[in-house]
Design a protein around this motif. Structure first.
Motif, PDB file in Angstrom:
ATOM      1  N   PRO A  29      -6.380  -1.693 -13.338  1.00  0.00           N
ATOM      2  CA  PRO A  29      -5.878  -2.458 -12.191  1.00  0.00           C
ATOM      3  C   PRO A  29      -6.921  -2.666 -11.090  1.00  0.00           C
ATOM      4  N   TRP A  32      -8.969  -5.419 -12.297  1.00  0.00           N
ATOM      5  CA  TRP A  32      -8.064  -6.552 -12.313  1.00  0.00           C
ATOM      6  C   TRP A  32      -7.903  -7.157 -10.912  1.00  0.00           C
ATOM      7  N   SER A  33      -7.875  -6.287  -9.906  1.00  0.00           N
ATOM      8  CA  SER A  33      -7.766  -6.752  -8.523  1.00  0.00           C
ATOM      9  C   SER A  33      -8.923  -7.675  -8.180  1.00  0.00           C
ATOM     10  N   TYR A  36      -8.193 -10.964  -9.861  1.00  0.00           N
ATOM     11  CA  TYR A  36      -7.117 -11.646  -9.149  1.00  0.00           C
ATOM     12  C   TYR A  36      -7.610 -12.277  -7.858  1.00  0.00           C
ATOM     13  N   MET A 254      -1.441  -6.169   3.265  1.00  0.00           N
ATOM     14  CA  MET A 254      -1.607  -6.488   1.845  1.00  0.00           C
ATOM     15  C   MET A 254      -0.254  -6.514   1.135  1.00  0.00           C
ATOM     16  N   PHE A 259       3.752  -9.079  -1.822  1.00  0.00           N
ATOM     17  CA  PHE A 259       5.105  -8.896  -2.343  1.00  0.00           C
ATOM     18  C   PHE A 259       6.157  -9.698  -1.581  1.00  0.00           C
ATOM     19  N   VAL A 264      -0.366 -13.363  -4.431  1.00  0.00           N
ATOM     20  CA  VAL A 264      -0.985 -12.251  -5.124  1.00  0.00           C
ATOM     21  C   VAL A 264      -2.514 -12.311  -5.046  1.00  0.00           C
TER      22      VAL A 264
ATOM     23  N   LEU B 123      -2.221  -1.415  -6.822  1.00  0.00           N
ATOM     24  CA  LEU B 123      -0.776  -1.674  -6.800  1.00  0.00           C
ATOM     25  C   LEU B 123      -0.369  -3.058  -7.331  1.00  0.00           C
ATOM     26  N   ILE B 124      -1.068  -4.092  -6.891  1.00  0.00           N
ATOM     27  CA  ILE B 124      -0.668  -5.457  -7.270  1.00  0.00           C
ATOM     28  C   ILE B 124      -0.796  -5.689  -8.786  1.00  0.00           C
ATOM     29  N   PRO B 125      -1.966  -5.432  -9.381  1.00  0.00           N
ATOM     30  CA  PRO B 125      -2.062  -5.625 -10.833  1.00  0.00           C
ATOM     31  C   PRO B 125      -1.103  -4.713 -11.601  1.00  0.00           C
ATOM     32  N   LEU B 126      -0.933  -3.499 -11.100  1.00  0.00           N
ATOM     33  CA  LEU B 126      -0.037  -2.572 -11.789  1.00  0.00           C
ATOM     34  C   LEU B 126       1.384  -3.136 -11.816  1.00  0.00           C
ATOM     35  N   PHE B 127       1.779  -3.729 -10.695  1.00  0.00           N
ATOM     36  CA  PHE B 127       3.099  -4.358 -10.635  1.00  0.00           C
ATOM     37  C   PHE B 127       3.208  -5.462 -11.687  1.00  0.00           C
ATOM     38  N   GLN B 128       2.133  -6.276 -11.811  1.00  0.00           N
ATOM     39  CA  GLN B 128       2.141  -7.358 -12.801  1.00  0.00           C
ATOM     40  C   GLN B 128       2.211  -6.809 -14.221  1.00  0.00           C
ATOM     41  N   ILE B 129       1.446  -5.753 -14.479  1.00  0.00           N
ATOM     42  CA  ILE B 129       1.467  -5.147 -15.820  1.00  0.00           C
ATOM     43  C   ILE B 129       2.865  -4.631 -16.148  1.00  0.00           C
TER      44      ILE B 129
END
Lengths: 292, 278
Positions: A29, A32-33, A36, A254, A259, A264, B123-129
């Motif tokens: 993640p 991934w951030s 994103y 954030m 959310f 995102v 947090l954000i990618p984890l939510f997507q996963i």
């Protein structure tokens, strides 16, 4: 010996499950951030590659700058308060407290073990003015300082300070215990020798104790820094970021962006920023360790 | 001249006393307030002691406020996560310090990286996963996140304990015909008791305290934890029901209070180990 400790099957069994879980949920993640942060919108909804545009927006975004300022103020004051008062308490324990050492230490450490949300709720009631005076206001009223009765967390001018006081209250004892342990490790002959040489209390502290306490001070500062960069739970529990944006931190901003407003991509830029702040901030503090 | 040290001593004693009061009084106040009748909050100043023991507040919080449910959820999540954290920390820690393999150094650094990662960043990618895997609103989502985010620090702590474990003990056990699994269970685990307790204490507080994960991944009331429950308590009870709010806050603090009263030395050591060794 080697056939047991070099057992490949056992090593795989010991390491692999944790490694996979850790990679999937922590490290992936984070990377991934970064990915994103190059997109706008949110996955499945106007999800488009936008390059570094999010990063450009970030520095023009007034809400972001406000959150950054709030967060930096919080970091500075909470760090000073936690570590400074922790050190002061530890010095008091070490040099002036003869009896009740253990009980005092146990009591002062007490708030550390409390859940953050519980502390937030408790302090919300302490600071309250409506419908009834909370603890602080009713005490002020009682001792004739009623001109100071005010909505502590209900107005922008005092909300952040009230939050800072709460977080110092929570963690002061934690740092006191850490410094106290370090002070006990300093051999008493060093302190005795300095005393015999006529060292005053002040120069004892600046010349003898603080150089010896430098490593533990650095670790405490780093620990306090990484805790305060994340500023979220306590602010959420006490003020929910308000009034207005007075106590809204980077993490909270954030959270809202990604959310509540479903941006995102843009939220990820803030997430990356928090990570970098955390890493570079602790690097800078560590630098002081090597000087002198 | 002779009076000076005595005055100084008294002043310092008063300062220490004041500090102790400041650190403990809010808690005492909370406990007394949790036993007040609704009318007492209106008629008397906030600092007044409770007139009687109005246990109805606790009953309200426990049943109407769903505290019973939230407690169960927090307890289940925390306990499952702790079991896995300890198993992983001991096995990985052992492999990283005492066993011989090629990628050891690399893997060790890789795990250490995680100590610095703020939860918010993942947090954000984890939510997507989780969303893709249909794990939102499940206990699994929380437990997995709790375990994964507890690993780095726990492994770090365990390895620092393991380094001081003499190799001769392991050698002797191997010469006596101990295989690797027997060695782990009968030799390493019993010798690592202190390290394991430290990890347990530290992670128990971290996981019990979690708010960010549970408010992000769970919105089903049946799965909410104590912290998220508390946060929305005020909305459900209304801000005027101080008694029930205080009772629920006091209740959420109870496990910590109990643990701390019984094991305060261990708890202090466990909690500070993260900063001192980290």
């Amino acid at each position: 010996m080697k056939h047991v400790l070099g057992n490949k099957k056992a090593i795989t069994l010991f390491v692999l499950p944790a490694l996979i879980l850790y990679t999937a949920i922590v490290m992936l993640p984070v990377i991934w951030s970064l990915y994103y942060s190059l997109y706008s919108g949110s996955p499945g909804l106007k999800w488009e590659f936008s390059g570094l545009k999010n990063y450009q927006t970030l520095f023009k975004d007034k809400n972001f700058r406000d959150a950054l300022v709030v967060n930096l103020k919080y970091i500075a004051f909470v760090m000073m308060g936690q570590v400074g008062l922790g050190l002061a308490l530890a010095l008091l324990f070490r040099f002036w407290l003869v009896r009740f050492k253990n009980i005092v230490r146990t009591l002062v450490f007490f708030p550390v073990v409390l859940p953050t949300v519980a502390v937030g709720q408790l302090f919300a009631k302490i600071y309250e003015i409506q419908p009834n005076y909370g603890l602080l206001n009713s005490l002020l009223d009682n001792i004739g300082l009623s001109q100071f009765v005010q909505p502590w967390i209900g107005q922008a001018s005092t909300a952040l300070a009230s939050l800072i006081v709460m977080d110092i209250w929570v963690a002061m004892g934690f740092y006191a215990v850490i410094f106290y342990g370090a002070l006990l490790d300093i051999p008493s002959d060093i302190i005795e020798a300095a005393r015999i040489d006529g060292c005053s209390a002040w120069s004892m502290f600046t010349r003898v104790l603080s150089p010896l306490l430098r490593p533990v001070t650095i670790t405490s500062l780093v620990f306090s820094f990484t805790g305060t960069v994340k500023m979220f739970e306590s602010a959420l529990a006490l003020t929910k970021g308000g009034p207005g944006n007075a106590t809204k931190s980077l993490s909270m901003y954030m959270y809202n962006v990604s959310f509540s407003y479903s941006k995102v991509g843009y939220g990820s830029v803030i997430a990356v920023f928090i990570f970098l702040l955390c890493v570079f901030g602790s690097r800078i503090i560590h630098k002081f360790d090597k000087q002198i | 001249m002779n009076n000076k040290p005595i005055i100084k001593k008294t002043i310092i004693r008063l300062i220490i006393l004041l500090l102790v009061i400041i650190e403990t009084y809010p808690l005492v106040w909370m406990l007394t307030a949790s036993l007040k009748k609704p009318a007492e909050f209106v008629e008397k100043p906030a600092y007044a002691l409770n007139a009687g023991f109005y246990w109805q507040n606790y009953i309200d919080a426990w049943t109407r406020g769903n505290m019973a449910l939230f407690f169960k959820n927090s307890l289940i999540n925390t306990l499952i996560a702790l079991v896995f954290i300890v198993i992983f920390a001991v096995t990985v820690g052992f492999a990283l310090t005492k066993m011989q393999w090629k990628l050891r150094e690399f893997v060790s650094r890789y795990f250490a990286l995680g100590i610095m990662v703020p939860v918010a960043t993942a947090l954000i990618p984890l939510f997507q996963i989780y969303n893709k895997l249909n794990l939102i609103n499940t206990r699994t989502s929380l437990v997995l996140a709790y375990i994964a985010f507890g690993l780095s620090l726990s492994i770090y702590l365990i390895t620092s304990y393991l380094r001081s474990l003499p190799d001769e003990i392991l050698e002797a056990a191997v010469i006596d015909g101990c295989g690797i699994y027997k060695l782990m269970w009968h030799v390493v685990v019993p010798l690592m008791k202190n390290g394991i307790v430290t990890v347990l204490v530290l992670q128990f507080f971290f996981k019990w305290n979690d708010l960010l994960f549970s408010m992000t991944f769970i919105n089903d009331t049946a799965l909410k934890t104590v912290q998220t429950g508390l946060l929305y308590f005020q909305d459900e009870f209304g801000s005027k029901n101080w008694g029930a709010i205080f009772a629920s806050v006091s209740m959420s603090v109870m496990p910590m209070l109990l643990l701390y009263t019984v094991l305060n030395k261990t708890v202090i050591e466990g909690m500070t180990a993260g900063a001192v060794k980290g």
